[in-house]
Design a protein around this motif. Structure first.
Motif, mmCIF file in Angstrom:
data_model
loop_
_atom_site.group_PDB
_atom_site.id
_atom_site.type_symbol
_atom_site.label_atom_id
_atom_site.label_comp_id
_atom_site.label_asym_id
_atom_site.label_seq_id
_atom_site.Cartn_x
_atom_site.Cartn_y
_atom_site.Cartn_z
ATOM 1 N N THR A 84 0.832 -1.208 0.000
ATOM 2 C CA THR A 84 0.000 0.000 0.000
ATOM 3 C C THR A 84 0.862 1.252 0.000
ATOM 4 N N CYS A 85 1.837 1.292 0.909
ATOM 5 C CA CYS A 85 2.690 2.469 1.043
ATOM 6 C C CYS A 85 3.485 2.699 -0.248
ATOM 7 N N SER A 86 3.912 1.610 -0.869
ATOM 8 C CA SER A 86 4.664 1.722 -2.118
ATOM 9 C C SER A 86 3.779 2.284 -3.224
ATOM 10 N N GLY A 502 2.950 0.502 13.279
ATOM 11 C CA GLY A 502 3.232 1.931 13.355
ATOM 12 C C GLY A 502 3.812 2.530 12.096
ATOM 13 N N VAL A 503 4.547 3.615 12.282
ATOM 14 C CA VAL A 503 5.027 4.452 11.189
ATOM 15 C C VAL A 503 5.643 3.657 10.046
ATOM 16 N N LEU A 504 5.254 4.032 8.836
ATOM 17 C CA LEU A 504 5.844 3.402 7.654
ATOM 18 C C LEU A 504 6.007 4.467 6.576
ATOM 19 N N SER A 505 7.228 4.564 6.057
ATOM 20 C CA SER A 505 7.458 5.479 4.939
ATOM 21 C C SER A 505 8.219 4.750 3.846
ATOM 22 N N HIS A 506 7.929 5.093 2.602
ATOM 23 C CA HIS A 506 8.689 4.598 1.465
ATOM 24 C C HIS A 506 9.190 5.802 0.676
#
Lengths: 525, 346
Positions: A84-86, A502-506
């Protein structure tokens, strides 16, 4: 932060204790401590992750459209959060906004993931630590007391004493343990309806989803969700009873796993009415998310702006098996708003693995790097945590007071500034139920565990709202779920999402139409 | 010994410390046919008693307590045969000097991390059967992608494709990224029946996959194959039609997910709108990338079907119109027109 008075070092009689591997988690973790048994304190603790696979290394030069398929494989329990984040990051890089229905479908998938993961993790992994079998072995006195303590919510969950609840959590034989396994299946079926399969999704794409949006799809999901509702209404009070018992029966237990309140939440569940995936408008659509992004320091909400959150991320080394990238290439000097981007920011990171002997005394001793968040106010590099994910999500959302969703199906989530009210609709077996998660006094083990079970309720209530929105579009004949896009020759993107923990960034950099740099930062590092 | 000459107790020693994501361990908790509880609690008649030692699920306090049966197996002190399950690709530890790519517990004498390779070298020859859970352990998988720093590989690349366990069984590969829940549990069930003396040697193909699970392709079980045969293809992901022009590799991939669903018949891949990226195959992922482009072979076959498909579709739609109409004799008029000759007086 000194929580207790310091005992002079020479007075200590330290025993080395270690647990490697740690069981009932995902991944390779070892914990090495020095314990002062006379003063009942852990004096030193090192955590080591003993596995390196090198995603950011082998993604270089690959087609950017493969990113979400690949990064999903980072984790076998939260891989869909990566996918999803990607897709979020790719959408920014490609300049594409998926149709609204696709966003509701992704939100429904992610809500089911929270329900599944928190359910199996809390009840089949974490709660084994609270089960009768383990309490009997580690603290028989506590079990005797639990036998005599009436459960305050016995009328709701049906377990008369605290020990009865503990027995229900015995692995493979306890009722709640077995029910949780079933619930973790039901919720994954809901997930598969939206995202194809679990945990590595098949129907997620940059630009939308491949899910076929029929009325049947949402009925299939909603029916299961309502079956899950009865369990949620029972399991939240059952958990509360056990946690409150621990505080009462073991004075001082609030110090267990206690940290200074340093919480990060990067926001979850996009609002398609606001989100266009442009970096330039990221603060607006960040605040419109149905879990509010935020950095909480000592109980104060420092920011809810995703751009500020982004620019503050720093990846440090020191105890890890890597060479520094101080002399490597800078990929992104300035963000799309013209702000300078630090060399230690994920956009500019180069991973240079350097396998070496583990040195637990002086380091390095782990394959995990040291992400920090730069607090502009003080110049500190804060070691933010996520409190297992749910604690930071609820805390930031509660403080920001922005989330207020109400479904005509009788479900809702409302942030009040000091709490989060969660309303679950009436079901065949149970009446409408309202839970209120209040900001706790501590960021500690019990409150992390408590938040996790409340966030199951949060996700369930939010999902009812998402189903209603999605069905509304289907009823209106707006069934488009995918928007076409072109991959640019050069571009950058970043995705922000809340993984289960928790926090997820790409962060993505494209050059010559290929991946020049890709750095995912999930909550566990 | 049971009356069938088999064993009455089996340990499953599961090491997920390969280059893995633990997704296969998590996946099997979704299985229902049979479920984990069914096997562990002895719900399936005839199976030996199972002691499952899997990091994600095990109730122990971890560390040495968890490692005990693994160490006992090294010293032949388990007292029952064991199935060694490996999850994750096997790194090349010959290229990294003093360090390690992945470890599982420590050497009690030196305190140094023990690599998964160290464990496999010692445990695999003693295991009654060796099972690779997931494509990483089977063939190297995603972590063995071009450009990877660890030089990792599948179990058969490491132990040899002609490896035989102490039970005389080849490596059993259960590919999938992750492994389809019931596929894995069913493979284990066969092996347990075999250990109990109630089943013959597990049938495996050349890639060491159970034949009854991986003998057919995704395409052969896909409920969108009808569109393919009529030359009717999706041109983007909005369409419920066949996805071969937008990245699906189903026609050449051995996997039963489209037929079986992901869990309890729900979900899947191209059957529900997710292109097949070949995640069960030895060539995964490199030979399938970029995933969202049409597979090269797809152009040829799809143009053939498109050529006659349009005509077939037209003919079928004519017939379809005909069979959408009820026969003429279903009416409410004052006469019977079904062909029956009534005997009652008029």
């Amino acid at each position: 932060m000194a929580i207790r008075e310091e005992v002079p070092q020479q007075a200590r009689n330290l025993v080395e204790m270690s647990w490697d591997p740690i069981t009932r988690i995902v991944g390779n973790l070892g914990i090495y401590t020095k314990i002062d048994f006379d003063n009942r304190e852990v004096v030193e603790c090192k955590s080591t992750s003993s596995i390196f696979r090198g995603y950011s290394v082998f993604m270089k030069g690959k087609d950017p459209r493969d990113s979400h398929f690949i990064t999903s494989r980072i984790c076998g329990i939260c891989g869909d959060n990566h996918a999803t984040c990607s897709c979020y990051a790719q959408q920014m890089a490609y300049g594409v906004k998926p149709p609204p229905l696709a966003e509701w479908i992704v939100n429904l998938g992610e809500a089911a993931e929270y329900m599944f993961d928190h359910c199996i993790f809390q009840d089949n992994l974490v709660f084994v630590d609270f089960c009768e079998q383990l309490v009997r072995e580690t603290n028989p006195g506590l079990l005797r007391r639990a036998e005599q303590t009436e459960a305050p919510h016995a009328d709701v969950h049906g377990y008369r004493t605290i020990a009865d609840i503990m027995r229900a959590f015995n692995p493979f034989t306890g009722d709640l343990y077995k029910e949780a396994l079933q619930m973790a299946r039901l919720t994954r079926e809901m997930f598969c309806l939206m995202e194809g399969r679990h945990v590595h999704p098949s129907t997620l794409y940059p630009g939308g989803v491949g899910t076929v949006a029929t009325p049947q799809l949402f009925t299939d999901y909603l029916t299961r969700l309502m079956r899950f509702m009865d369990w949620v209404k029972k399991i939240v009070p059952a958990n509360d009873d056990v946690f409150d018992f621990f505080y009462e029966a073991l004075p001082g237990y609030e110090e267990v796993g206690r940290r200074r309140v340093l919480l990060g939440c990067w926001g979850s569940f996009q609002d398609p009415g606001v989100c266009d995936y442009r970096y330039q408008t990221m603060n607006e659509w960040g605040r419109a998310m149905f879990v509010t992004p935020g950095v909480v320091v000592d109980g104060e909400l420092v920011t809810t702006a995703l751009v500020d959150i982004n620019l503050g991320i720093r990846i440090l080394l020191g105890s890890s098996y890597y060479e520094d990238w101080e002399n490597e290439e800078m990929f992104v000097e300035r963000d799309p708003l013209g702000n300078p981007v630090d060399r230690r920011h994920p956009w500019n990171q180069t991973t240079i693995p350097k396998p070496q002997r583990r040195d637990l005394e002086k380091g390095p001793y782990s394959w995990v790097m040291s992400p920090r968040w730069y607090d502009r106010r003080t110049g500190d590099h804060l070691a933010l945590d996520t409190g297992g994910g749910a604690l930071a999500r609820l805390w930031a959302t509660a403080l920001a007071g922005l989330v207020d969703i109400r479904s005509s199906f009788g479900a809702g989530v409302r942030a009040t500034g000091e709490s989060v009210e969660i309303t679950l609709p009436k079901t065949a077996a149970t009446p409408e139920t309202r839970f209120e998660w209040k900001i706790p006094r501590w960021s500690n083990a019990i409150e992390r565990d408590r938040a996790r079970i409340y966030f199951i309720a949060y996700s369930a209530a939010a999902a009812v709202y998402f189903v209603e929105k999605a069905l509304g579009l289907v009823h209106a004949g707006e069934t488009k779920v995918f928007e076409d896009f072109e991959v640019p020759e050069e571009g950058i993107g970043c995705g922000f999402h809340e993984a289960v923990r928790g926090v997820l960034s790409h962060h993505l950099v494209i050059r010559d139409g290929k991946i020049a740099n890709y750095h995912p930062y999930p909550p566990t590092p | 010994m049971s009356e069938n000459g088999g064993v009455e107790e089996v340990y499953i020693l599961w090491i997920s410390e390969g280059m893995s994501c633990d997704g296969d361990s998590v996946s099997i908790t979704a299985a229902t046919l049979p479920s984990l509880e069914d096997v562990v609690l002895g719900n399936i008649p005839g199976l030996p008693k199972v002691h499952l030692h899997n990091k994600v699920l095990h109730h122990s306090l971890g560390g040495e307590e968890f490692l005990r049966p693994f160490r006992q197996a090294l010293d032949d002190e388990l007292g029952a045969p064991f199935v060694l399950v490996i999850e994750g690709s096997i790194p090349n530890e010959n290229i990294n000097g003093e360090g390690y790519w992945t470890s599982f517990g420590n050497d009690p004498a030196t305190g140094e991390p023990l690599t998964i390779n160290w464990w496999i070298d010692r445990l695999a020859p003693k295991a009654w059967a060796v099972v690779a859970a997931g494509t990483c352990a089977a063939y190297g998988g995603i972590h063995a992608m071009a450009g990877n720093p660890t030089g990792c590989m599948g179990l058969a690349d490491y132990l040899g494709w002609d490896f035989r366990s102490a039970g005389g069984i080849p490596i059993v590969n259960v590919p999938g990224c992750p492994v389809q829940p019931d596929n894995f549990m069913e493979t284990v069930t066969w092996l347990l029946y075999q250990a109990a003396g109630l089943a013959p040697m597990i049938p495996l193909d050349e890639q060491l996959r159970p034949t009854w699970l991986f003998g057919k392709t995704v395409h052969e079980g896909c409920d969108r194959a009808g569109y393919y045969e009529q030359g009717d293809f999706a041109l983007d992901y909005n369409s419920p039609k066949c996805q071969v022009k937008i990245g699906c590799w189903g026609p050449v991939v051995n996997c039963n997910v489209t037929k079986r669903g992901w869990m309890d018949g729900i979900g899947g891949c191209p059957n529900v709108g997710g292109i097949c990226i070949g995640c069960t195959m030895p060539g995964f992922p490199d030979k399938f990338m970029p995933f969202m482009d049409q597979p090269p072979g797809g152009t040829v076959s799809s143009s053939f079907t498109q050529a006659y498909g349009a005509m077939i579709r037209r003919l079928r739609s004519i017939t379809n119109r005909t069979v959408n109409k009820e026969p003429r004799w279903r009416h409410n008029r004052g006469e019977l027109t079904t062909g029956y000759n009534p005997r009652w007086p008029r």
